[in-house]
Design a protein around this motif. Structure first.
Motif, PDB file in Angstrom:
ATOM      1  N   GLU A  83     -18.581   9.591   7.290  1.00  0.00           N
ATOM      2  CA  GLU A  83     -19.523   9.125   5.885  1.00  0.00           C
ATOM      3  C   GLU A  83     -20.204  10.390   5.284  1.00  0.00           C
ATOM      4  O   GLU A  83     -20.207  11.552   5.920  1.00  0.00           O
ATOM      5  N   ARG A 111     -19.896   2.094  -0.041  1.00  0.00           N
ATOM      6  CA  ARG A 111     -21.070   1.359  -0.083  1.00  0.00           C
ATOM      7  C   ARG A 111     -22.424   1.691  -0.517  1.00  0.00           C
ATOM      8  O   ARG A 111     -22.553   3.030  -0.540  1.00  0.00           O
ATOM      9  N   GLN A 171      -8.961  -1.358   8.955  1.00  0.00           N
ATOM     10  CA  GLN A 171     -10.553  -0.958   8.389  1.00  0.00           C
ATOM     11  C   GLN A 171      -9.420   0.648   7.211  1.00  0.00           C
ATOM     12  O   GLN A 171      -8.434   0.670   7.097  1.00  0.00           O
ATOM     13  N   ALA A 172     -10.322   0.018   6.338  1.00  0.00           N
ATOM     14  CA  ALA A 172     -10.568   0.360   5.052  1.00  0.00           C
ATOM     15  C   ALA A 172      -9.697   2.391   5.162  1.00  0.00           C
ATOM     16  O   ALA A 172     -10.480   2.779   6.005  1.00  0.00           O
ATOM     17  N   ARG A 196      -5.322  -5.370   4.723  1.00  0.00           N
ATOM     18  CA  ARG A 196      -6.701  -6.222   4.000  1.00  0.00           C
ATOM     19  C   ARG A 196      -6.674  -7.330   5.192  1.00  0.00           C
ATOM     20  O   ARG A 196      -7.294  -7.869   5.922  1.00  0.00           O
ATOM     21  N   GLU A 204     -13.130  -0.861  -0.726  1.00  0.00           N
ATOM     22  CA  GLU A 204     -12.687  -0.657  -0.136  1.00  0.00           C
ATOM     23  C   GLU A 204     -11.201  -0.451  -0.453  1.00  0.00           C
ATOM     24  O   GLU A 204     -10.939  -0.605  -1.302  1.00  0.00           O
ATOM     25  N   SER A 209     -14.061   3.907   1.814  1.00  0.00           N
ATOM     26  CA  SER A 209     -14.519   2.533   0.866  1.00  0.00           C
ATOM     27  C   SER A 209     -15.579   3.064   0.815  1.00  0.00           C
ATOM     28  O   SER A 209     -16.917   4.260   1.265  1.00  0.00           O
ATOM     29  N   ASP A 259     -19.409  -0.682  -4.225  1.00  0.00           N
ATOM     30  CA  ASP A 259     -18.711  -0.982  -2.893  1.00  0.00           C
ATOM     31  C   ASP A 259     -17.543  -1.889  -3.357  1.00  0.00           C
ATOM     32  O   ASP A 259     -17.241  -2.174  -3.693  1.00  0.00           O
TER      33      ASP A 259
END
Lengths: 249, 256
Positions: free
Chosen positions: B74, B15, B9-10, B4, B33, B13, B31
Motif C-alpha cells: 500500500e 481505494r 487479485q488486482a 476479474r 481496480e 487498486s 475506487d
C-alpha cells in the motif's frame, strides 16, 4: 623635471614595464580563478537552499544573497583582511583574503544565476525522472544540472570578468595585482593617464579572452550541434552506438 | 478482463482516492481496480480529474486521502483504520512506466541516451549495457536509425515513441499513458497509436487517459467515464454500446 611639458605621454612606460604589468594581471586572474571555483560551489549551495522545502533554509539563503550582493568589493576585502585579524587574531595572506572576499560577493550572484537557470527547466523534466524511478540526486545531476548549466554559463562568464575587475580594489590590502603595480610605477613617473589607460586596456583584453573561453565551454553544452572537442571526447560512445544501430537495423 | 472473472487479485487498486489542490478538491473518492493484462481507458471532459487519477497511480500526485495498492503493497496516506505494509514511492515508480502528453524527453540527450540514462540509473547496469538495451527498445518502436538524433530533431510522433521505448526499457508491470496523442499533429497520431496497439497485443497492462475514442473502443476492456472528480460510469469492452449514463453517452457521441 620642472621643464617637462604637461602633455608628455610616456607610452613607452607600458612597454618598459611589460613584465611587471603582465605579472600583475596574472595575479588578478589567479585570485579570480580560485574564487570562481569556490564561489560556484558556494553559490550552487545557496541556490539549492533557496529551492528548499523548508522556509528557514530558504530564508537563510535569501538573507545571505541580499546582504552580499550589496556589499562593495572594497569593504568586503577590508573586513576579511583587517576585520578578521582584529576580531579573531588570525591573519589571512593577501591572496587568501582576496579569494574569500570575492567568494562572499560572487557566490551571492551565482546563487541567483543558478536559481533562475534551474527554475527555467520545465517541471516535466523532473516529473519524467520521477516517473522512471530515478532518485532526486540523479535527476538533479543528469537531467536538471546539464540543462541549467547551459543557461547559466554566459552569465557566469560575465561575472568572472567582473571578478577580475574587482581585484583592482585589493590594492588596499597590498595584493600585487595590476592596479597596485600601476600605482607603484605611477609614483615614480607620475603618468596616471598613461598607466591607468594601459590597465584598462589589459582588463579589456582579459575580458575578450574570458569571453572566448566561455563561448567554448558553452558550445560543449550545446545540442544537437556538438563541438569538435565534444565529438572527440565522445568518439568511443558514438562508435558503440553506431555499431548498435547497424546490428539492430 | 483477464482475472476479474476468476476472482484474482488486482495488479493495482485505488481505494477511496481524494485529492485536493489548496482548498479545492478535484477527486472525491475514486475506487478502481486494474487487473494484470487488462487495458483500462479513462475519458471524460477536461477538468474531470482523469489525469489526476492517472498521476496518483505512480504517486506523481500524492493523494490527500486514500491508498494506491500495487501487488499487495500500500502506498499513499491510506484509508483510516488500516495498518498496511507501506511502500516507498520510488519502488512503485520503478515498476510502473508513464508516458506524458508533452513527451518529456530530456532535450540534452540523444534518443538512445534518453533511454540509456534511465536504464543505467535505475537498474544499475553499466552504460554500455544500458545502451545495448536502449537499442533493442528503439528497434521495437521502429526508431533505431534515429538513435543518435536529439529530441529537437525528431517529429512529435517520433519523440513520443522514444518516450514509450524509454518507459518500456525498465520492464514495467503497468504502463500509464496520459493523453499520449493530444499534443501531436493529426497525421502523427496514427504511428503512436500503432505502437500502443502493438503493446496492448503483447499483453502489457495499460491504463490510458485519452480522447481517441476509436482507440478506446478498440483496445479498452475496462472503460471509465469521469466527471467532476468522480467515476460517473464504467463498464467492459461493450461499454460504448451498452452504457446507459446520459452524460457519458453524450460525451461519446460528441467525440466519436
Amino acid at each position: 623635471m620642472e621643464d617637462t611639458p604637461r602633455l608628455n605621454f610616456m607610452w613607452h612606460l607600458v612597454w618598459d614595464f611589460r613584465w611587471e604589468l603582465l605579472q600583475g594581471l596574472l595575479t588578478a586572474i589567479n585570485v579570480s580563478i580560485t574564487a570562481l571555483f569556490t564561489s560556484l560551489i558556494v553559490g550552487l549551495t545557496f541556490a539549492m537552499m533557496k529551492m528548499s522545502r523548508f522556509a528557514i533554509v530558504r530564508g537563510i539563503s535569501t538573507t545571505y544573497v541580499n546582504i552580499f550582493r550589496g556589499i562593495p568589493a572594497l569593504v568586503s576585502v577590508i573586513w576579511v583582511y583587517f576585520g578578521w585579524s582584529l576580531l579573531f587574531g588570525y591573519n589571512f595572506t593577501v591572496y587568501q583574503a582576496g579569494v574569500i572576499a570575492l567568494t562572499l560577493l560572487y557566490s551571492a550572484f551565482f546563487s541567483e544565476i543558478f536559481r533562475s537557470a534551474l527554475e527555467a527547466i520545465h517541471k516535466g523534466q523532473r516529473e519524467a525522472g520521477f516517473a522512471l524511478g530515478m532518485t532526486r540526486i540523479r535527476i538533479f545531476r543528469s537531467v536538471i544540472m546539464p540543462q541549467g548549466l547551459k543557461i547559466a554559463i554566459p552569465n557566469i562568464g560575465s561575472m568572472f570578468i567582473g571578478m577580475i575587475k574587482d581585484t583592482s580594489t585589493f590594492t588596499v590590502i597590498g595584493l600585487a595585482e595590476l592596479v597596485y603595480i600601476m600605482q607603484n610605477i605611477n609614483s615614480q613617473y607620475f603618468q596616471p593617464f598613461v598607466l591607468y589607460t594601459a590597465a584598462a586596456g589589459l582588463y579589456v583584453a582579459a575580458a575578450f579572452v574570458v569571453d572566448f573561453i566561455f563561448r567554448g565551454i558553452e558550445r560543449g553544452f550545446s545540442y544537437p550541434k556538438q563541438s569538435a572537442i565534444k565529438r572527440f571526447l565522445t568518439r568511443k560512445k558514438r562508435a558503440q552506438v553506431q555499431a548498435l544501430v547497424e546490428a539492430n537495423s | 478482463m483477464a482475472n476479474r472473472a476468476s476472482g484474482g487479485q488486482a495488479l493495482m487498486s485505488l481505494r477511496g482516492i481524494r485529492k485536493s489542490f489548496g482548498s479545492s478538491e478535484v477527486l472525491h473518492g475514486v475506487d478502481l481496480e486494474v487487473f494484470a493484462g487488462s487495458h483500462t481507458v479513462i475519458f471524460g471532459p477536461s477538468g474531470s480529474g482523469k489525469s489526476t487519477v492517472l498521476r496518483t497511480m505512480n504517486l506523481l500526485e500524492e493523494p490527500t486521502e486514500g491508498s494506491v495498492i500495487f501487488e499487495g503493497i500500500e502506498y499513499g496516506p491510506g484509508v483510516s483504520g488500516t495498518k498496511p505494509k507501506r511502500g516507498k514511492a520510488i519502488d512503485l515508480r520503478r515498476q510502473v512506466g508513464m508516458v506524458f502528453q508533452q513527451f518529456n524527453l530530456f532535450p540534452h540527450l540523444s534518443a538512445i541516451d534518453n533511454i540509456a540514462l534511465a536504464v543505467h540509473s535505475v537498474t544499475g547496469k553499466s552504460k554500455d549495457e544500458a545502451r545495448e538495451r536502449a537499442a533493442v527498445e528503439l528497434k521495437k518502436v521502429g526508431l533505431i536509425k534515429w538513435a543518435m538524433n536529439f529530441p529537437g530533431q525528431l517529429s512529435g510522433g517520433q519523440q513520443q515513441r522514444v518516450a514509450i521505448a524509454r518507459a518500456l526499457s525498465l520492464d514495467p508491470k503497468l504502463m500509464l499513458f496520459d493523453e499520449p496523442t493530444s499534443a501531436l499533429d493529426p497525421e502523427l497520431v496514427g504511428e503512436v497509436l500503432a505502437v500502443m496497439r502493438q503493446l496492448a497485443e503483447t499483453g502489457m497492462t495499460m491504463v490510458v487517459v485519452t480522447h481517441e475514442m476509436g482507440f478506446a473502443k478498440e483496445v479498452g476492456d475496462q472503460c471509465i467515464f469521469m466527471e467532476d472528480g468522480y467515476i460517473a460510469a464504467s463498464g467492459g469492452s461493450d461499454f460504448f454500446e451498452t452504457c446507459t449514463n446520459e452524460r457519458a453517452r453524450q460525451f461519446i457521441g460528441s467525440v466519436l
